[in-house]
Scaffold this active site. Structure first.
Site, PDB file in Angstrom:
ATOM      1  N   SER A  22       0.830  -1.216   0.000  1.00  0.00           N
ATOM      2  CA  SER A  22       0.000   0.000   0.000  1.00  0.00           C
ATOM      3  C   SER A  22       0.858   1.257   0.000  1.00  0.00           C
ATOM      4  O   SER A  22       0.349   2.355   0.142  1.00  0.00           O
ATOM      5  CB  SER A  22      -0.932  -0.011   1.220  1.00  0.00           C
ATOM      6  OG  SER A  22      -0.185  -0.185   2.414  1.00  0.00           O
ATOM      7  N   HIS A 155     -39.630  23.430 -11.251  1.00  0.00           N
ATOM      8  CA  HIS A 155     -39.688  22.609 -12.475  1.00  0.00           C
ATOM      9  C   HIS A 155     -38.922  23.268 -13.624  1.00  0.00           C
ATOM     10  O   HIS A 155     -39.241  23.043 -14.785  1.00  0.00           O
ATOM     11  CB  HIS A 155     -41.132  22.361 -12.928  1.00  0.00           C
ATOM     12  CG  HIS A 155     -42.048  21.921 -11.824  1.00  0.00           C
ATOM     13  ND1 HIS A 155     -42.253  20.609 -11.486  1.00  0.00           N
ATOM     14  CD2 HIS A 155     -42.799  22.651 -10.949  1.00  0.00           C
ATOM     15  CE1 HIS A 155     -43.091  20.533 -10.474  1.00  0.00           C
ATOM     16  NE2 HIS A 155     -43.432  21.760 -10.119  1.00  0.00           N
ATOM     17  N   SER A 276     -13.145  26.268 -27.648  1.00  0.00           N
ATOM     18  CA  SER A 276     -13.273  25.046 -28.440  1.00  0.00           C
ATOM     19  C   SER A 276     -12.169  25.029 -29.490  1.00  0.00           C
ATOM     20  O   SER A 276     -11.753  26.078 -29.972  1.00  0.00           O
ATOM     21  CB  SER A 276     -14.648  25.038 -29.111  1.00  0.00           C
ATOM     22  OG  SER A 276     -14.620  24.247 -30.285  1.00  0.00           O
ATOM     23  N   LYS A 282     -16.934  29.743 -29.163  1.00  0.00           N
ATOM     24  CA  LYS A 282     -17.279  29.089 -27.903  1.00  0.00           C
ATOM     25  C   LYS A 282     -16.524  29.614 -26.685  1.00  0.00           C
ATOM     26  O   LYS A 282     -15.346  29.925 -26.750  1.00  0.00           O
ATOM     27  CB  LYS A 282     -17.019  27.578 -28.005  1.00  0.00           C
ATOM     28  CG  LYS A 282     -17.982  26.816 -28.894  1.00  0.00           C
ATOM     29  CD  LYS A 282     -19.425  26.879 -28.437  1.00  0.00           C
ATOM     30  CE  LYS A 282     -19.717  26.017 -27.230  1.00  0.00           C
ATOM     31  NZ  LYS A 282     -19.563  24.592 -27.528  1.00  0.00           N
ATOM     32  N   GLU A 289     -18.493  22.396 -15.116  1.00  0.00           N
ATOM     33  CA  GLU A 289     -18.840  21.057 -15.617  1.00  0.00           C
ATOM     34  C   GLU A 289     -17.994  19.978 -14.941  1.00  0.00           C
ATOM     35  O   GLU A 289     -18.487  18.909 -14.590  1.00  0.00           O
ATOM     36  CB  GLU A 289     -18.651  20.992 -17.136  1.00  0.00           C
ATOM     37  CG  GLU A 289     -19.697  21.800 -17.886  1.00  0.00           C
ATOM     38  CD  GLU A 289     -19.356  21.953 -19.361  1.00  0.00           C
ATOM     39  OE1 GLU A 289     -18.883  21.001 -19.985  1.00  0.00           O
ATOM     40  OE2 GLU A 289     -19.569  23.057 -19.892  1.00  0.00           O
ATOM     41  N   GLN A 321      -7.492  -2.258   3.822  1.00  0.00           N
ATOM     42  CA  GLN A 321      -6.462  -1.435   3.186  1.00  0.00           C
ATOM     43  C   GLN A 321      -7.053  -0.631   2.015  1.00  0.00           C
ATOM     44  O   GLN A 321      -6.497   0.380   1.610  1.00  0.00           O
ATOM     45  CB  GLN A 321      -5.317  -2.338   2.699  1.00  0.00           C
ATOM     46  CG  GLN A 321      -4.180  -1.610   2.036  1.00  0.00           C
ATOM     47  CD  GLN A 321      -2.950  -2.486   1.882  1.00  0.00           C
ATOM     48  OE1 GLN A 321      -2.252  -2.769   2.846  1.00  0.00           O
ATOM     49  NE2 GLN A 321      -2.697  -2.951   0.672  1.00  0.00           N
ATOM     50  N   LYS A 324      -8.121   3.502   2.078  1.00  0.00           N
ATOM     51  CA  LYS A 324      -7.330   4.724   1.905  1.00  0.00           C
ATOM     52  C   LYS A 324      -7.486   5.372   0.539  1.00  0.00           C
ATOM     53  O   LYS A 324      -7.720   6.583   0.450  1.00  0.00           O
ATOM     54  CB  LYS A 324      -5.861   4.439   2.229  1.00  0.00           C
ATOM     55  CG  LYS A 324      -5.630   4.444   3.741  1.00  0.00           C
ATOM     56  CD  LYS A 324      -4.276   3.960   4.148  1.00  0.00           C
ATOM     57  CE  LYS A 324      -4.168   2.462   4.138  1.00  0.00           C
ATOM     58  NZ  LYS A 324      -5.117   1.765   5.026  1.00  0.00           N
TER      59      LYS A 324
HETATM   60  N1  ARG Z   1      -1.222  -1.419   4.979  1.00  0.00           N
HETATM   61  C1  ARG Z   1      -2.138  -1.951   5.937  1.00  0.00           C
HETATM   62  C2  ARG Z   1      -3.494  -1.229   5.780  1.00  0.00           C
HETATM   63  O1  ARG Z   1      -3.488  -0.215   5.195  1.00  0.00           O
HETATM   64  C3  ARG Z   1      -1.634  -1.741   7.314  1.00  0.00           C
HETATM   65  C4  ARG Z   1      -2.149  -2.715   8.306  1.00  0.00           C
HETATM   66  C5  ARG Z   1      -1.536  -4.051   8.088  1.00  0.00           C
HETATM   67  N2  ARG Z   1      -2.012  -4.994   9.029  1.00  0.00           N
HETATM   68  C6  ARG Z   1      -1.986  -6.308   8.790  1.00  0.00           C
HETATM   69  N3  ARG Z   1      -2.470  -7.072   9.716  1.00  0.00           N
HETATM   70  N4  ARG Z   1      -1.544  -6.784   7.666  1.00  0.00           N
HETATM   71  O2  ARG Z   1      -4.506  -1.698   6.206  1.00  0.00           O
END
Ligand code: ARG
Length: 455
Positions: A22, A155, A276, A282, A289, A321, A324
């Site tokens: 990650s 409307h 454009s 334009k 948008e 994971q 994120k």
């Molecule tokens: N990169 C992992 C995440 O974002 C960190 C936690 C890892 N924990 C594990 N038990 N493998 O979730």
């Protein structure tokens, strides 16, 4: 380098490492990871779990890593498993055995949770400031246009006369609610999970209140399983951000319409429009948008988070994971949209004469015409019917209520007299809608003052 390699005979295959890693998206939390580790090692030292001297050395080592990353002296290794592994590995490379003591009484599961919360709390503050910036521009534009008459719509049909300032202040109300949602979301997020360990806390005599205080958390989480497996705060923030995007998208849609030749209520500054490649005439509202379009990403991020979380058993699972990229994308997108939208609105030129012209063309004073008859004693339903007939007459004759001769009025209802023309004057109809919450200029100015006092 894997931290967990003791149990394994073979190295991880390259494809598995790439799939599992990650680092490409969690390295942005390097600062929070280091802050969390500094607080954790200080707590370990205070509780006598590691020596005060080791805690001191670890703290200094981590601060060194932070400043080296910030100065560009140290770059994050893209082959690392994640940011936690990278920082701990770097610390150990620098400090040897002392560095290896950092992870005592901790798991990456509580570590990642604390990192995300620290990171998102700051992001909420930044988004809060951007929303306030937009509110302040809305207030200025609304104040300048407190008297600008425009058609109000239902409307997308012209409905009743309002002021442009009032229309703009509707968005201020939406954004104020967004601010209060951001605040709530941050308050609920303000619980420190560190100390939950992998899932079951730890047998070391840690003091979680020390870490919470060092990291500026309001409270600590109350259940270790929940502490490591809760991602409500990501879902909640993504939903708050989705609502912000709904508001920005609606506002964008209106600006796009207002820019069209069919409306021509506003004109965007050249610096915030595009042309454009083929049509020389334009001038396109691309920023608006794109904001409207990017709302889809944020809704998608919310759906991702809900879907990732809905089927996983307690406690941590690697599915998490996936949180994120979704929440970071939502945060980045909203920040980008607000940053582009605010100056676009600030420099937008309002064309009051075109708004006034549109307001005069669509019988938007018909309710006021009926109200005029009511004030003269006719029951509303009869007044409504008479006015409807008048509108039909105007359409037939190609006239408006303002230009229809009095004898035509009288043919439909003999209560009418000359006073009707004053009663249906557009400024009067807009300005006299003055009960609280209405579009009158005084109300708009009062709304602006109220909002300015809140931001
Ligand atoms: N990169 C992992 C995440 O974002 C960190 C936690 C890892 N924990 C594990 N038990 N493998 O979730």
């Amino acid at each position: 380098m894997q931290l967990w390699k003791g149990r394994f005979q073979k190295a991880l295959s390259k494809t598995t490492n790439d799939f599992n890693s990650s680092i490409s998206f969690d390295s942005r939390m390097y600062r929070e990871d280091i802050e969390g580790s500094i607080a954790h090692s200080a707590m370990l030292g205070k509780c006598g779990i590691i020596s005060e001297e080791d805690a001191q050395t670890i703290g200094e080592g981590l601060r060194g890593i932070l400043s080296d990353i910030e100065s560009g002296k140290l770059t994050v290794d893209p082959e690392a498993e994640d940011i936690h592994t990278f920082i701990e590995g770097e610390l150990t490379a620098r400090l040897g055995d002392t560095g290896k003591r950092l992870h005592t009484a901790r798991s990456r599961n509580d570590q990642v949770a604390v990192d995300i919360k620290l990171y998102l709390k700051k992001q909420v503050d930044e988004i809060d400031a951007l929303v306030r910036g937009l509110l302040s521009v809305i207030c200025s534009k609304a104040y300048e246009n407190a008297e600008t008459v425009m058609p109000g719509y239902t409307h997308l049909q012209r409905a009743q006369p309002i002021t442009f300032g009032h229309h703009l202040m509707a968005y201020a109300e939406m954004l104020l609610r967004d601010l209060s949602r951001l605040k709530d979301c941050k308050a609920r997020m303000d619980e420190m999970p560190l100390g939950s360990g992998a899932l079951a806390c730890t047998t070391y005599p840690i003091d979680r209140t020390i870490t919470a205080e060092l990291l500026g958390f309001e409270r600590i989480t109350n259940n270790s399983l929940d502490g490591v497996s809760d991602r409500d705060y990501c879902i909640e923030l993504a939903s708050v951000l989705s609502i912000i995007m709904v508001h920005l998208s609606r506002f964008s849609e209106e600006i796009i319409m207002w820019c069209s030749w069919e409306f021509k209520f506003v004109e965007l500054d050249d610096a915030f429009s595009t042309g454009s490649s083929i049509m020389p005439q334009k001038k396109n509202p691309d920023i608006a948008e794109l904001v409207r379009g990017k709302s889809g990403r944020v809704f998608g991020d919310l759906t991702t988070l809900l879907t990732v979380m809905k089927g996983i058993a307690l406690a941590y699972n690697k599915d998490m994971q996936e949180d994120k990229e979704a929440i970071f994308d939502a945060v980045d997108t909203v920040k980008m949209c607000l940053t582009a939208f605010t100056p676009m609105l600030d420099t937008m030129k309002v064309l009051p004469q075109n708004m006034r012209k549109a307001a005069a063309g669509g019988f938007i004073n018909a309710t006021d015409c009926a109200d005029y008859l009511v004030k003269k004693g006719l029951p509303f339903r009869d007044a409504y019917k008479a006015t409807g007939e008048l509108v039909a007459k105007c359409i037939e004759m190609g006239l408006t209520l303002e230009t229809l001769p009095l004898d035509e009025y009288k043919k439909i209802c003999d209560i009418f007299d000359d006073g009707v023309y004053e009663a249906i004057g557009l400024e009067k109809c807009a300005y006299e809608r003055s009960p609280l919450g209405g579009p009158s200029p005084d109300n708009v100015k009062a709304q602006v003052m109220r909002v300015r006092g809140l931001i």
